[in-house]
Motif scaffolding. Sequence first.
Motif, PDB file in Angstrom:
ATOM      1  N   GLY A  61       3.115  -2.934   8.777  1.00 54.51           N
ATOM      2  CA  GLY A  61       2.379  -1.936   9.553  1.00 54.51           C
ATOM      3  C   GLY A  61       2.243  -0.675   8.713  1.00 54.51           C
ATOM      4  N   GLU A  62       1.048  -0.094   8.724  1.00 57.18           N
ATOM      5  CA  GLU A  62       0.808   1.086   7.881  1.00 57.18           C
ATOM      6  C   GLU A  62       1.868   2.161   8.090  1.00 57.18           C
ATOM      7  N   GLU A  63       2.127   2.506   9.344  1.00 56.70           N
ATOM      8  CA  GLU A  63       3.029   3.641   9.586  1.00 56.70           C
ATOM      9  C   GLU A  63       4.497   3.243   9.414  1.00 56.70           C
ATOM     10  N   ILE A 111      -0.897  -4.691  10.343  1.00 55.78           N
ATOM     11  CA  ILE A 111      -1.420  -3.791  11.380  1.00 55.78           C
ATOM     12  C   ILE A 111      -1.826  -2.427  10.818  1.00 55.78           C
ATOM     13  N   ASP A 112      -3.046  -2.043  11.126  1.00 59.68           N
ATOM     14  CA  ASP A 112      -3.471  -0.652  10.913  1.00 59.68           C
ATOM     15  C   ASP A 112      -3.737  -0.101  12.315  1.00 59.68           C
ATOM     16  N   PRO A 113      -2.827   0.728  12.838  1.00 58.36           N
ATOM     17  CA  PRO A 113      -2.948   1.123  14.252  1.00 58.36           C
ATOM     18  C   PRO A 113      -4.193   1.955  14.523  1.00 58.36           C
ATOM     19  N   ILE A 114      -4.510   2.848  13.571  1.00 57.54           N
ATOM     20  CA  ILE A 114      -5.784   3.583  13.653  1.00 57.54           C
ATOM     21  C   ILE A 114      -6.397   3.523  12.264  1.00 57.54           C
ATOM     22  N   ASP A 115      -7.453   2.768  12.122  1.00 56.79           N
ATOM     23  CA  ASP A 115      -8.174   2.776  10.855  1.00 56.79           C
ATOM     24  C   ASP A 115      -9.327   3.762  11.037  1.00 56.79           C
ATOM     25  N   GLY A 116      -9.201   4.864  10.277  1.00 57.92           N
ATOM     26  CA  GLY A 116     -10.137   5.960  10.483  1.00 57.92           C
ATOM     27  C   GLY A 116      -9.405   7.133  11.116  1.00 57.92           C
ATOM     28  N   THR A 117      -8.219   7.407  10.621  1.00 59.38           N
ATOM     29  CA  THR A 117      -7.449   8.533  11.188  1.00 59.38           C
ATOM     30  C   THR A 117      -8.183   9.855  10.978  1.00 59.38           C
ATOM     31  N   THR A 118      -8.841  10.009   9.834  1.00 56.44           N
ATOM     32  CA  THR A 118      -9.598  11.255   9.607  1.00 56.44           C
ATOM     33  C   THR A 118     -10.703  11.380  10.653  1.00 56.44           C
ATOM     34  N   ALA A 166     -19.840   2.412   1.423  1.00 53.25           N
ATOM     35  CA  ALA A 166     -18.811   2.823   0.452  1.00 53.25           C
ATOM     36  C   ALA A 166     -18.032   3.982   1.058  1.00 53.25           C
ATOM     37  N   GLU A 167     -16.851   4.213   0.532  1.00 54.30           N
ATOM     38  CA  GLU A 167     -16.006   5.314   1.027  1.00 54.30           C
ATOM     39  C   GLU A 167     -15.474   6.118  -0.149  1.00 54.30           C
ATOM     40  N   PHE A 168     -14.992   7.311   0.146  1.00 55.09           N
ATOM     41  CA  PHE A 168     -14.448   8.179  -0.901  1.00 55.09           C
ATOM     42  C   PHE A 168     -12.920   8.074  -1.005  1.00 55.09           C
ATOM     43  N   GLY A 169     -12.272   7.473   0.009  1.00 57.98           N
ATOM     44  CA  GLY A 169     -10.822   7.309  -0.030  1.00 57.98           C
ATOM     45  C   GLY A 169     -10.082   8.630   0.131  1.00 57.98           C
ATOM     46  N   SER A 170      -8.803   8.642  -0.207  1.00 59.01           N
ATOM     47  CA  SER A 170      -8.012   9.850   0.008  1.00 59.01           C
ATOM     48  C   SER A 170      -7.272  10.291  -1.267  1.00 59.01           C
ATOM     49  N   THR A 171      -7.856   9.928  -2.414  1.00 59.17           N
ATOM     50  CA  THR A 171      -7.321  10.438  -3.686  1.00 59.17           C
ATOM     51  C   THR A 171      -8.304  11.483  -4.186  1.00 59.17           C
ATOM     52  N   GLY A 228     -16.290   5.527   7.552  1.00 58.65           N
ATOM     53  CA  GLY A 228     -15.000   6.228   7.502  1.00 58.65           C
ATOM     54  C   GLY A 228     -13.839   5.335   7.876  1.00 58.65           C
ATOM     55  N   THR A 229     -14.118   4.062   8.053  1.00 59.09           N
ATOM     56  CA  THR A 229     -13.048   3.086   8.291  1.00 59.09           C
ATOM     57  C   THR A 229     -13.416   1.780   7.596  1.00 59.09           C
ATOM     58  N   ALA A 230     -12.469   1.314   6.788  1.00 57.72           N
ATOM     59  CA  ALA A 230     -12.689   0.071   6.046  1.00 57.72           C
ATOM     60  C   ALA A 230     -12.966  -1.075   7.015  1.00 57.72           C
ATOM     61  N   ALA A 231     -12.189  -1.121   8.101  1.00 60.17           N
ATOM     62  CA  ALA A 231     -12.299  -2.244   9.041  1.00 60.17           C
ATOM     63  C   ALA A 231     -13.695  -2.305   9.659  1.00 60.17           C
ATOM     64  N   TYR A 242     -17.851  -1.733  -0.490  1.00 62.24           N
ATOM     65  CA  TYR A 242     -16.818  -1.774  -1.534  1.00 62.24           C
ATOM     66  C   TYR A 242     -15.966  -0.527  -1.443  1.00 62.24           C
ATOM     67  N   GLU A 243     -14.739  -0.656  -1.871  1.00 60.94           N
ATOM     68  CA  GLU A 243     -13.840   0.498  -1.909  1.00 60.94           C
ATOM     69  C   GLU A 243     -12.666   0.172  -2.816  1.00 60.94           C
ATOM     70  N   ILE A 244     -12.183   1.208  -3.514  1.00 58.26           N
ATOM     71  CA  ILE A 244     -10.965   1.090  -4.316  1.00 58.26           C
ATOM     72  C   ILE A 244      -9.975   2.101  -3.751  1.00 58.26           C
ATOM     73  N   TRP A 287      -3.475  -3.354   4.986  1.00 59.23           N
ATOM     74  CA  TRP A 287      -3.694  -3.235   6.440  1.00 59.23           C
ATOM     75  C   TRP A 287      -5.119  -2.789   6.762  1.00 59.23           C
ATOM     76  N   ASP A 288      -5.795  -2.128   5.800  1.00 58.06           N
ATOM     77  CA  ASP A 288      -7.180  -1.701   6.044  1.00 58.06           C
ATOM     78  C   ASP A 288      -8.129  -2.904   6.088  1.00 58.06           C
ATOM     79  N   VAL A 289      -7.812  -3.946   5.312  1.00 52.06           N
ATOM     80  CA  VAL A 289      -8.806  -5.004   5.061  1.00 52.06           C
ATOM     81  C   VAL A 289      -8.376  -6.417   5.483  1.00 52.06           C
TER      82      VAL A 289
HETATM   83  O1  LIG Z   1      -7.491   5.855   8.419  1.00 49.28           O
HETATM   84  P1  LIG Z   1      -6.627   5.018   7.576  1.00 49.28           P
HETATM   85  O2  LIG Z   1      -5.912   3.916   8.290  1.00 49.28           O
HETATM   86  O3  LIG Z   1      -5.669   5.805   6.733  1.00 49.28           O
HETATM   87  O4  LIG Z   1      -7.564   4.150   6.556  1.00 49.28           O
HETATM   88  C1  LIG Z   1      -8.622   4.668   5.768  1.00 49.28           C
HETATM   89  C2  LIG Z   1      -8.100   5.031   4.418  1.00 49.28           C
HETATM   90  O5  LIG Z   1      -7.040   5.938   4.523  1.00 49.28           O
HETATM   91  C3  LIG Z   1      -9.198   5.703   3.616  1.00 49.28           C
HETATM   92  O6  LIG Z   1      -8.690   5.987   2.346  1.00 49.28           O
HETATM   93  C4  LIG Z   1     -10.396   4.789   3.468  1.00 49.28           C
HETATM   94  O7  LIG Z   1     -11.433   5.424   2.784  1.00 49.28           O
HETATM   95  C5  LIG Z   1     -10.850   4.297   4.766  1.00 49.28           C
HETATM   96  O8  LIG Z   1     -11.889   3.371   4.508  1.00 49.28           O
HETATM   97  C6  LIG Z   1      -9.681   3.630   5.456  1.00 49.28           C
HETATM   98  O9  LIG Z   1     -10.138   2.916   6.492  1.00 49.28           O
END
Ligand SMILES: O=P(O)(O)O[C@H]1[C@H](O)[C@@H](O)[C@H](O)[C@@H](O)[C@@H]1O
Length: 283
Positions: free
Chosen positions: A71-73, A91-98, A163-168, A196-199, A214-216, A221-223
Motif C-alpha cells: 500500500g502506498e501509504e 493499493i493506491d488509496p487516492i491516486d491523484g492526491t494533488t 503524459a504527466e509531470f510527476g513529483s520530481t 493527474g492520475t496514472a490510474a 506514458y510516465e516515468i 501502486w499507481d499502475v
Molecule cells: O497521487 P499519487 O497516488 O501520489 O500518484 C500520482 C503520482 O504521485 C504522480 O507523480 C503522478 O504523476 C501521477 O500520475 C500519479 O498518479
Amino acid sequence: MADLWQNAMDHAVSAARHAGEVVREALRDDRKQTVMTKSSSVDLVTQTDQKVEKLIIQSVKEKFPTHSFIGEESVSAGEPLLLTDAPTWIIDPIDGTTNFVHTFPFIAVSIGFSVNKQMEFGVVYSCLEDKMYTARRGRGAFCNGEPLQVSHQEDINQSIIAAEFGSTRDAETVDKIFISLRRVLSLPVHGIRGAGTAAINMCLVASGCVEAYYEIGIHVWDVAAGSLIVSEAGGVLLDTDGGPADLMSRRIVAANRRIIAERLVKEIETFSPIRDDAAPANQ
Ligand SMILES: O=P(O)(O)O[C@H]1[C@H](O)[C@@H](O)[C@H](O)[C@@H](O)[C@@H]1O
Ligand SMILES: [Mg+2]
Ligand SMILES: [Mg+2]
C-alpha cells in the motif's frame, strides 16, 4: 477453480466504492485537509489517503487473512515494498492526491491483485465521475459493467497522448520530461493530455479516449490495476526503454497498439528512477 479470485475481486469493488464515498465526504467537509509531504515538497499526502488505505487493508484482512499487501501509504510509513508470489493487494488509496488537495476532479482509488507476480484483477474507481473500471485476467475490461475497447488508431499523428509531470523537480529530470514532451508534441500529435492520475490515464487508454499514456517516476501502486485494465481492453504495455513492461521499473507506456507504443518510445527521453524493488523504506 474457475472463480478462484472472484470473491476477492467482488470485495475489491465494494472496498473501492466505500473508499470513494470517504473521498467524496472529505471533499464536502468544510474543514481544510492537513497536507503533508513525502519524497519532495510536491509529493503530497493527506489524512484521507492514510484513512482510506487503512480502511481497505483492514477490510481485506478480515476476509482474506493470509493475503499480503503493498500500500502506498503503508510503504511510506516504513512497511516493506515486496512483491512475492503470495496473493498480494497493491493499493493506491487516492491516486491523484494533488488533484484531491486542489479539488481537481479526477481522483481514483486503485486496487490491483497479483498472484505469482501476475495481475489477476484490477479495480480503478474514479470517485467523482462514479466510474468503476474493472478487469480480470483473460476476461476483459469493463467500466460500470460495459466492455472496454482501446482505440483502433494506428497513426500516432492522429492520436492523443496522455503524459504527466510527476513529483520530481530537479532540473535534470524536468529537462528530460520537457525534451520528451517537445518531441511527442512535434511529431505532431493531435494533443497531449493528463488527468493527474496514472490510474485514470490508463483507464482512458482502455476506453479508447486517448491512444497512449506514458510516465516515468510512477510506482507499482499507481499502475498495477490500470495495467490489467489496459491489456484486457486490448492494449499494449511497454517500458519507456522499449522493453517489456515491468511494474517495478517505475516507467510505463500503455498504448492501444504496439505500433503506437513503439513509435512513442522513440520520442521518450528515458531515465531510471530507483526501482520500487530496490528502494529503501520510507521513500
Ligand atoms: O497521487 P499519487 O497516488 O501520489 O500518484 C500520482 C503520482 O504521485 C504522480 O507523480 C503522478 O504523476 C501521477 O500520475 C500519479 O498518479
Ligand atoms: Mg498514485
Ligand atoms: Mg496515492
